[in-house]
Design an enzyme around this catalytic site. Structure first.
Site, PDB file in Angstrom:
ATOM      1  N   GLU A 100      -0.756   9.120  -5.092  1.00  0.00           N
ATOM      2  CA  GLU A 100      -1.925   8.274  -4.911  1.00  0.00           C
ATOM      3  C   GLU A 100      -2.392   8.324  -3.476  1.00  0.00           C
ATOM      4  OE1 GLU A 100      -0.904   4.877  -8.223  1.00  0.00           O
ATOM      5  OE2 GLU A 100      -1.273   4.296  -6.153  1.00  0.00           O
ATOM      6  N   CYS A 113      -4.881   6.010   3.297  1.00  0.00           N
ATOM      7  CA  CYS A 113      -3.420   5.973   3.229  1.00  0.00           C
ATOM      8  C   CYS A 113      -2.958   7.183   2.419  1.00  0.00           C
ATOM      9  CB  CYS A 113      -2.990   4.661   2.580  1.00  0.00           C
ATOM     10  SG  CYS A 113      -1.209   4.450   2.521  1.00  0.00           S
ATOM     11  N   CYS A 120      10.671   9.507  -3.188  1.00  0.00           N
ATOM     12  CA  CYS A 120      11.270   9.315  -1.870  1.00  0.00           C
ATOM     13  C   CYS A 120      12.784   9.257  -2.018  1.00  0.00           C
ATOM     14  CB  CYS A 120      10.760   8.002  -1.262  1.00  0.00           C
ATOM     15  SG  CYS A 120      11.173   7.782   0.477  1.00  0.00           S
ATOM     16  N   CYS A 124      14.780   2.310   0.008  1.00  0.00           N
ATOM     17  CA  CYS A 124      14.633   0.982   0.611  1.00  0.00           C
ATOM     18  C   CYS A 124      14.528  -0.021  -0.549  1.00  0.00           C
ATOM     19  CB  CYS A 124      13.394   0.932   1.492  1.00  0.00           C
ATOM     20  SG  CYS A 124      13.461   2.142   2.839  1.00  0.00           S
ATOM     21  N   CYS A 127      11.109  -1.515  -1.701  1.00  0.00           N
ATOM     22  CA  CYS A 127       9.996  -0.580  -1.894  1.00  0.00           C
ATOM     23  C   CYS A 127      10.043  -0.015  -3.291  1.00  0.00           C
ATOM     24  CB  CYS A 127      10.082   0.550  -0.864  1.00  0.00           C
ATOM     25  SG  CYS A 127       8.786   1.795  -1.075  1.00  0.00           S
ATOM     26  N   SER A 229       9.197   1.368  10.462  1.00  0.00           N
ATOM     27  CA  SER A 229       9.492   0.327   9.476  1.00  0.00           C
ATOM     28  C   SER A 229      10.808  -0.339   9.850  1.00  0.00           C
ATOM     29  CB  SER A 229       9.583   0.952   8.080  1.00  0.00           C
ATOM     30  OG  SER A 229       8.324   1.476   7.718  1.00  0.00           O
ATOM     31  N   LEU A 230      10.724  -1.459  10.542  1.00  0.00           N
ATOM     32  CA  LEU A 230      11.934  -2.099  11.065  1.00  0.00           C
ATOM     33  C   LEU A 230      12.540  -3.070  10.042  1.00  0.00           C
ATOM     34  CD1 LEU A 230      13.722  -2.166  13.606  1.00  0.00           C
ATOM     35  CD2 LEU A 230      12.383  -4.128  14.383  1.00  0.00           C
ATOM     36  N   CYS A 349      -1.156  -0.212   0.150  1.00  0.00           N
ATOM     37  CA  CYS A 349      -0.825   0.918   1.006  1.00  0.00           C
ATOM     38  C   CYS A 349       0.623   0.766   1.440  1.00  0.00           C
ATOM     39  CB  CYS A 349      -1.748   0.912   2.212  1.00  0.00           C
ATOM     40  SG  CYS A 349      -1.341   2.165   3.396  1.00  0.00           S
TER      41      CYS A 349
HETATM   42  N1  SAH Z   1       8.746   6.178   4.584  1.00  0.00           N
HETATM   43  C1  SAH Z   1       7.783   5.695   5.532  1.00  0.00           C
HETATM   44  C2  SAH Z   1       6.364   5.571   5.014  1.00  0.00           C
HETATM   45  C3  SAH Z   1       6.146   4.968   3.628  1.00  0.00           C
HETATM   46  S1  SAH Z   1       6.291   3.238   3.436  1.00  0.00           S
HETATM   47  C4  SAH Z   1       8.260   4.374   6.093  1.00  0.00           C
HETATM   48  O1  SAH Z   1       9.265   3.859   5.618  1.00  0.00           O
HETATM   49  O2  SAH Z   1       7.671   3.881   7.035  1.00  0.00           O
HETATM   50  C5  SAH Z   1       4.966   2.513   4.349  1.00  0.00           C
HETATM   51  C6  SAH Z   1       5.200   1.032   4.671  1.00  0.00           C
HETATM   52  O3  SAH Z   1       5.079   0.177   3.517  1.00  0.00           O
HETATM   53  C7  SAH Z   1       6.595   0.795   5.204  1.00  0.00           C
HETATM   54  O4  SAH Z   1       6.560  -0.071   6.295  1.00  0.00           O
HETATM   55  C8  SAH Z   1       7.268   0.162   4.022  1.00  0.00           C
HETATM   56  O5  SAH Z   1       8.397  -0.530   4.415  1.00  0.00           O
HETATM   57  C9  SAH Z   1       6.167  -0.705   3.458  1.00  0.00           C
HETATM   58  N2  SAH Z   1       6.441  -1.187   2.093  1.00  0.00           N
HETATM   59  C10 SAH Z   1       7.098  -0.533   1.113  1.00  0.00           C
HETATM   60  N3  SAH Z   1       7.188  -1.303   0.006  1.00  0.00           N
HETATM   61  C11 SAH Z   1       6.576  -2.473   0.269  1.00  0.00           C
HETATM   62  C12 SAH Z   1       6.334  -3.658  -0.480  1.00  0.00           C
HETATM   63  N4  SAH Z   1       6.748  -3.812  -1.739  1.00  0.00           N
HETATM   64  N5  SAH Z   1       5.638  -4.654   0.110  1.00  0.00           N
HETATM   65  C13 SAH Z   1       5.197  -4.506   1.380  1.00  0.00           C
HETATM   66  N6  SAH Z   1       5.390  -3.412   2.136  1.00  0.00           N
HETATM   67  C14 SAH Z   1       6.088  -2.397   1.601  1.00  0.00           C
END
Ligand code: SAH
Length: 370
Positions: A100, A113, A120, A124, A127, A229-230, A349
């Site tokens: 997407e 985005c 992936c 996480c 996610c 992404s902390l 996004c």
């Molecule tokens: N792998 C990369 C890029 C993809 S995720 C990364 O981890 O940064 C892009 C952003 O969306 C990241 O900050 C991720 O933690 C956040 N994200 C993923 N799932 C989410 C959710 N359910 N709600 C809010 N943010 C989310």
């Protein structure tokens, strides 16, 4: 770098090839070097999808090109528009895999985005993409194609010098861009080229969960903005939320941020922090975040958790988010809360959902495990 052309399509896709690649192909025909430049202009400035339109090339040459190459646009299997103006395209590549791409318009800009992988490996826990198995890396052509498709839909050919609807690009879709660095880098070099799509490196942000050894290359070779992404301020919690932390703990991640080439107070690193109710959203954690970020040119992006069916978390309360944001803000960091957009079309996004991707867990590629 693969083009993922289907077996029934013997022609190669010129989109995604890069300047050197294109020049090499044209040299193979004995064509003068400026022909490659003309082609580049047609593809990335004019958005041509048919060689027949390239009227400054001889008819015979255009026909030859059409026999050998495509000007690929993958199929758009679904296009959705939210009531808030957010648009989402489900893009299907030649092998049937889908990603997407989401366009988020704002008053002064429009952000696309973009995804870097199908699925992936990072898992996480908050996610949704983390619940899917990695299917494969996207090729450079497939990453560039997402921008081409969006520009087609937004009617932005030839590349408008100003007043664009697509001004910014964030690599925050599906996948970990730093586990597909070569293809992401090749794609971004095409996107940044001033004689084509011409999106400046200052308007591109690459988001990583923290693949520490790759971070310096992003700054040195691409010079784009970095987002990290902390999501947690202790290794104990981050090990759970972002399992990659077991490999690259917070201290190493922040060292890589301090050393990120080109970062300064004028060009800050964005720290993404998803707000999970009762998990990482206390005032004490906000204060610890401020302490950790000392010495890092940083801004903080608080992201309300976007729930998905079966998710083991819920979003923090508005009051908790406001209190957290106030503490970070009072310490001198900008701490905007990312407004959820396009929820009615499931187009968060960074958390791009797709029924068909979820359903398909077939082909797998061998990639370094998280
Ligand atoms: N792998 C990369 C890029 C993809 S995720 C990364 O981890 O940064 C892009 C952003 O969306 C990241 O900050 C991720 O933690 C956040 N994200 C993923 N799932 C989410 C959710 N359910 N709600 C809010 N943010 C989310």
């Amino acid at each position: 770098m693969s083009d993922h052309n289907s077996p029934s399509e013997p022609r190669r896709d010129l989109v995604g090839m890069g300047r050197a690649g294109l020049a090499g192909e044209m040299a193979g025909f004995g064509a003068e070097p400026f022909r490659a430049r003309q082609l580049w202009h047609w593809i990335y400035h004019r958005g041509a999808t048919d060689f027949a339109d390239m009227t400054n090339l001889a008819k015979g040459f255009r026909e030859l090109l059409a026999q050998r190459y495509t000007l690929g646009r993958p199929e758009v299997s679904r296009a959705l528009a939210s009531s808030d103006g957010t648009r989402k395209w489900l893009i299907r590549f030649a092998d049937g895999q889908e990603v997407e791409t989401v366009h988020i318009p704002e008053s002064d800009r429009g952000t696309l985005c973009v995804s870097s992988q199908v699925g992936c490996t990072l898992n996480c826990t908050f996610c949704h993409t983390g619940t899917q198995r990695l299917v494969r890396n996207l090729g450079a052509s497939e990453i560039v194609a997402q921008i081409m498709v969006a520009r087609d839909a937004l009617g932005e050919w030839p590349s408008p010098p100003e007043g664009r609807q697509l001004t910014n690009i964030v690599l925050m879709g599906m996948g970990e861009p730093l586990y597909n660095y070569e293809n992401v880098a090749a794609a971004m070099k095409i996107v940044m080229d001033p004689e084509g799509l011409a999106v400046s490196r200052r308007k591109i942000t690459l988001s990583t969960a923290g693949v520490v050894p790759m971070m310096a290359r992003v700054g040195a070779e691409l010079g784009v903005n970095l987002a990290v992404s902390l999501h947690a301020v202790t290794d104990e919690l981050r090990d759970q939320l972002v399992p990659l932390n077991r490999k690259y703990p917070i201290s190493e991640l922040l060292d890589a941020c301090r050393n990120y080439p080109g970062s300064s107070n004028a060009r800050r690193i964005t720290f993404e922090y998803v707000m999970l109710n009762g998990v990482n959203d206390s005032p004490a954690e906000a204060r610890e975040l401020v302490r950790l970020l000392k010495g890092v040119p940083a801004k903080v992006n608080l992201i309300p958790f976007n729930p998905w069916p079966g998710a083991p978390y819920e979003c923090s309360t508005d009051a908790a988010i406001a209190a957290f944001s106030d503490i970070v803000f009072a310490a001198g960091y900008s701490a905007p809360v990312r407004t959820p957009r396009g929820r009615d079309i499931l187009a968060a996004c960074g958390q791009l959902k797709s029924e068909s991707i979820r359903a398909r867990r077939t082909v797998s590629a061998s990639l370094p495990a998280a």
